[in-house]
Scaffold this motif. Structure first.
Motif, short mmCIF file in Angstrom:
data_model
loop_
_atom_site.label_atom_id
_atom_site.label_comp_id
_atom_site.label_asym_id
_atom_site.label_seq_id
_atom_site.Cartn_x
_atom_site.Cartn_y
_atom_site.Cartn_z
N MET A 1 52.15 20.47 63.22
CA MET A 1 52.48 19.55 64.46
C MET A 1 51.20 20.00 65.39
SD MET A 1 55.26 17.88 64.28
CE MET A 1 55.81 17.39 65.49
N GLY A 2 50.60 20.58 65.55
CA GLY A 2 49.55 20.52 66.22
C GLY A 2 49.60 22.04 67.19
N LYS A 3 50.15 22.80 66.81
CA LYS A 3 50.66 23.74 67.85
C LYS A 3 49.38 25.24 67.12
CE LYS A 3 54.81 22.89 69.59
NZ LYS A 3 56.25 23.02 69.64
N HIS A 4 49.18 25.73 67.94
CA HIS A 4 48.20 26.71 67.69
C HIS A 4 49.19 28.55 68.17
CE1 HIS A 4 44.32 24.51 66.86
NE2 HIS A 4 44.57 23.36 67.84
N VAL A 5 49.61 29.14 67.00
CA VAL A 5 49.85 30.19 67.70
C VAL A 5 49.12 31.32 66.63
CG1 VAL A 5 51.43 32.10 67.52
CG2 VAL A 5 52.00 29.20 67.65
N ARG A 6 48.14 31.94 67.33
CA ARG A 6 47.49 33.47 67.06
C ARG A 6 48.13 34.51 67.21
NH1 ARG A 6 46.78 29.16 64.74
NH2 ARG A 6 44.50 28.19 64.97
N ALA A 7 47.63 35.62 67.07
CA ALA A 7 47.67 37.03 66.76
C ALA A 7 47.10 38.33 67.18
CB ALA A 7 49.02 37.52 65.71
N ALA A 8 45.73 37.56 67.97
CA ALA A 8 44.53 37.79 67.54
C ALA A 8 44.88 39.87 68.25
CB ALA A 8 43.38 37.83 68.61
N GLU A 9 46.08 39.98 68.91
CA GLU A 9 46.75 40.90 69.63
C GLU A 9 46.94 41.86 69.19
OE1 GLU A 9 49.73 38.82 69.71
OE2 GLU A 9 48.27 38.66 70.05
N HIS B 1 45.39 41.94 64.91
CA HIS B 1 44.81 41.71 64.00
C HIS B 1 42.90 41.64 64.79
CE1 HIS B 1 47.51 41.25 60.94
NE2 HIS B 1 48.16 40.22 62.46
N GLY B 2 42.96 42.18 66.35
CA GLY B 2 41.74 41.79 66.27
C GLY B 2 41.21 40.65 66.61
N SER B 3 40.11 40.10 67.87
CA SER B 3 39.37 39.03 67.53
C SER B 3 39.19 38.55 66.99
CB SER B 3 38.10 39.14 68.67
OG SER B 3 37.42 39.13 68.95
N ASP B 4 38.28 39.16 65.56
CA ASP B 4 37.77 38.83 64.30
C ASP B 4 38.53 38.61 63.43
OD1 ASP B 4 38.17 41.45 63.69
OD2 ASP B 4 35.83 41.98 63.34
N CYS C 1 46.98 32.39 52.33
CA CYS C 1 46.61 33.76 53.57
C CYS C 1 45.69 33.20 54.27
CB CYS C 1 45.96 34.93 52.73
SG CYS C 1 44.19 34.61 52.59
N ASP C 2 45.57 33.95 55.73
CA ASP C 2 45.03 34.02 57.07
C ASP C 2 44.30 34.96 57.60
OD1 ASP C 2 47.90 35.19 56.79
OD2 ASP C 2 48.09 33.97 59.04
N PRO C 3 43.65 36.32 56.97
CA PRO C 3 43.29 37.55 57.51
C PRO C 3 42.75 37.76 58.15
CG PRO C 3 41.76 36.44 55.00
CD PRO C 3 42.93 35.65 55.35
N GLY C 4 43.44 38.54 59.18
CA GLY C 4 44.61 39.50 59.13
C GLY C 4 44.46 40.54 58.51
N GLY D 1 45.77 31.42 61.65
CA GLY D 1 47.18 32.15 61.84
C GLY D 1 46.61 32.73 62.52
N ASN D 2 46.78 33.95 61.75
CA ASN D 2 46.65 35.31 62.95
C ASN D 2 45.22 35.04 63.53
OD1 ASN D 2 48.30 37.15 61.65
ND2 ASN D 2 47.69 37.47 59.66
N VAL D 3 44.18 34.56 62.55
CA VAL D 3 43.19 34.18 64.35
C VAL D 3 42.60 33.21 63.56
CG1 VAL D 3 42.32 36.76 64.59
CG2 VAL D 3 41.43 35.43 62.49
N GLY D 4 41.52 32.25 64.11
CA GLY D 4 41.44 30.81 63.98
C GLY D 4 40.95 30.55 62.30
N LEU D 5 40.53 29.38 62.51
CA LEU D 5 39.90 29.34 60.58
C LEU D 5 38.78 29.99 60.57
CD1 LEU D 5 40.35 27.49 57.95
CD2 LEU D 5 39.73 25.58 58.79
N ASP D 6 37.75 29.31 61.05
CA ASP D 6 36.67 30.06 60.21
C ASP D 6 36.13 31.59 60.22
OD1 ASP D 6 35.17 26.87 60.74
OD2 ASP D 6 34.60 27.20 62.65
N ALA D 7 37.42 32.15 61.16
CA ALA D 7 37.52 34.01 61.11
C ALA D 7 37.90 34.25 59.63
CB ALA D 7 38.09 34.40 62.05
N VAL D 8 39.38 34.03 59.58
CA VAL D 8 40.10 34.08 58.22
C VAL D 8 39.59 33.64 56.85
CG1 VAL D 8 42.45 33.91 59.51
CG2 VAL D 8 41.36 32.05 58.48
N TYR D 9 39.16 32.22 56.98
CA TYR D 9 37.91 32.35 56.09
C TYR D 9 36.80 32.62 55.43
CZ TYR D 9 34.30 29.16 52.95
OH TYR D 9 33.64 29.12 52.01
N GLN D 10 35.63 32.85 56.42
CA GLN D 10 34.90 34.35 56.66
C GLN D 10 35.34 36.02 55.95
OE1 GLN D 10 31.78 33.22 56.03
NE2 GLN D 10 31.54 34.93 55.16
#
Length: 313
Positions: A72-80, A82-85, A8-11, A38-47
């Motif tokens: 392929m190294g692309k970064h797609v996020r959805a902070a808008e 789920h919030g920045s955290d 998962c990528d909570p989110g 995913g929804n936000v970066g790895l450190d945030a989803v892990y925590q």
């Protein structure tokens, strides 16, 4: 009893899925939670995953960090959305569990290799990078996997990330194509069915009425989710329980109905990049490889969610 790995990528909706699974321990054994950017970066989803386990009083569940970006190294996020955290600014109790240092991919591989054949259910609710890399690293784990139940894609409607593509698939279409083209049984919870689960005012009030600390936190997240989504979508309430549909299916599959189709993912650059292409009329003559869920008993789904949160205490 389903033995699952929740990838998962909570989110915000991932958070509901995690809590729903933790509250259904009589039917689901969570072997581990693997996280992926995913929804936000790895450190945030892990925590976030660690803190959600703390909120539920289930810090016995190991949580692992996985891939920080797509194949392929692309970064797609959805902070808008789920919030920045990733959890809409809702404060969660900090986990005190010692960090699990194994990589998510290695956990998936090791857990499957040490399991009986057809015994592990993998539940991706974010980009499928971790699972795809695990299948590349150790293709023999296919024999150990009972089923892949994933949230992602859209078969017969518009996308929510581009006009053609749903977010989780668009974030790593190459990974999704690798997973979908395996011979492992697969169930797709795409927008076709998840868009039938709106979090209405009445349903939000039901969540609040449960009154426990986990339920209160989930209700606060859903309020944030509604606020963020309505702000983005010009006042439309597009707050849907996407990821929890995966857990609901494991608990009560009769809440859903769907059909088997041949599916592949468009990995080419262009307007359809990330589209899940379902052969609805079997014109390709290729054997179906995914069961796409198309209808849900949405009221039954919410009753199951309330019960899981009450049982979590």
């Amino acid at each position: 009893m389903r033995q699952i790995i929740l990838d998962c990528d909570p989110g915000l909706d991932d958070a509901v899925a995690i809590m729903m699974a933790l509250g259904a321990s009589e039917k689901i054994e969570i072997l581990g939670i693997t996280t992926v950017a995913g929804n936000v970066g790895l450190d945030a989803v892990y925590q976030n995953a660690r803190n959600l386990c703390s909120l539920a009083g289930r810090e016995d569940i190991p949580v692992f960090q996985g891939c920080p970006h797509s194949i392929m190294g692309k970064h797609v996020r959805a902070a808008e959305v789920h919030g920045s955290d990733g959890v809409g600014g809702v404060i969660l109790p900090s986990s005190t569990r010692e960090h699990d240092v194994m990589h998510s991919v290695d956990f998936i591989v090791d857990t499957c290799m040490n399991a009986e054949d057809k015994s592990i259910t993998i539940c991706p609710t974010g980009p499928m990078t971790n699972l795809a890399v695990a299948l590349i690293k150790a293709p023999e784990i296919e024999e150990k996997i009972r089923e892949i139940v994933f949230m992602g894609g859209v078969a017969f409607g518009p996308g929510n990330c581009t006009p053609a593509a749903e977010f989780n698939i668009f974030a790593d279409p190459h990974a999704a194509q690798i997973v979908i083209q395996t011979d492992i049984p697969k169930v797709m919870m795409g927008l076709d069915v998840t868009h039938q689960t709106p979090c209405t005012d009445d349903r939000l009030n039901e969540l609040k009425a449960i009154g426990t600390e986990p339920a209160n936190a989930i209700a606060a997240m859903m309020e944030a989710y509604r606020r963020l989504v309505m702000s983005r979508d010009h006042g439309q309430n597009d707050c849907m329980m996407h990821d929890p549909c995966v857990i609901a299916y494991l608990l009560e599959p009769d809440l859903f109905s769907g059909r088997h189709y041949y599916v592949e993912v468009d990995t080419h650059d262009g307007v359809s990049h990330g589209r899940t292409l379902a052969d609805g009329l079997s014109v390709s003559k290729k054997a179906p490889n995914v069961k796409i869920m198309e209808k849900i008993d949405d009221e039954g789904f919410y009753q199951l969610l309330y019960k899981s949160l009450r049982d979590l205490g």
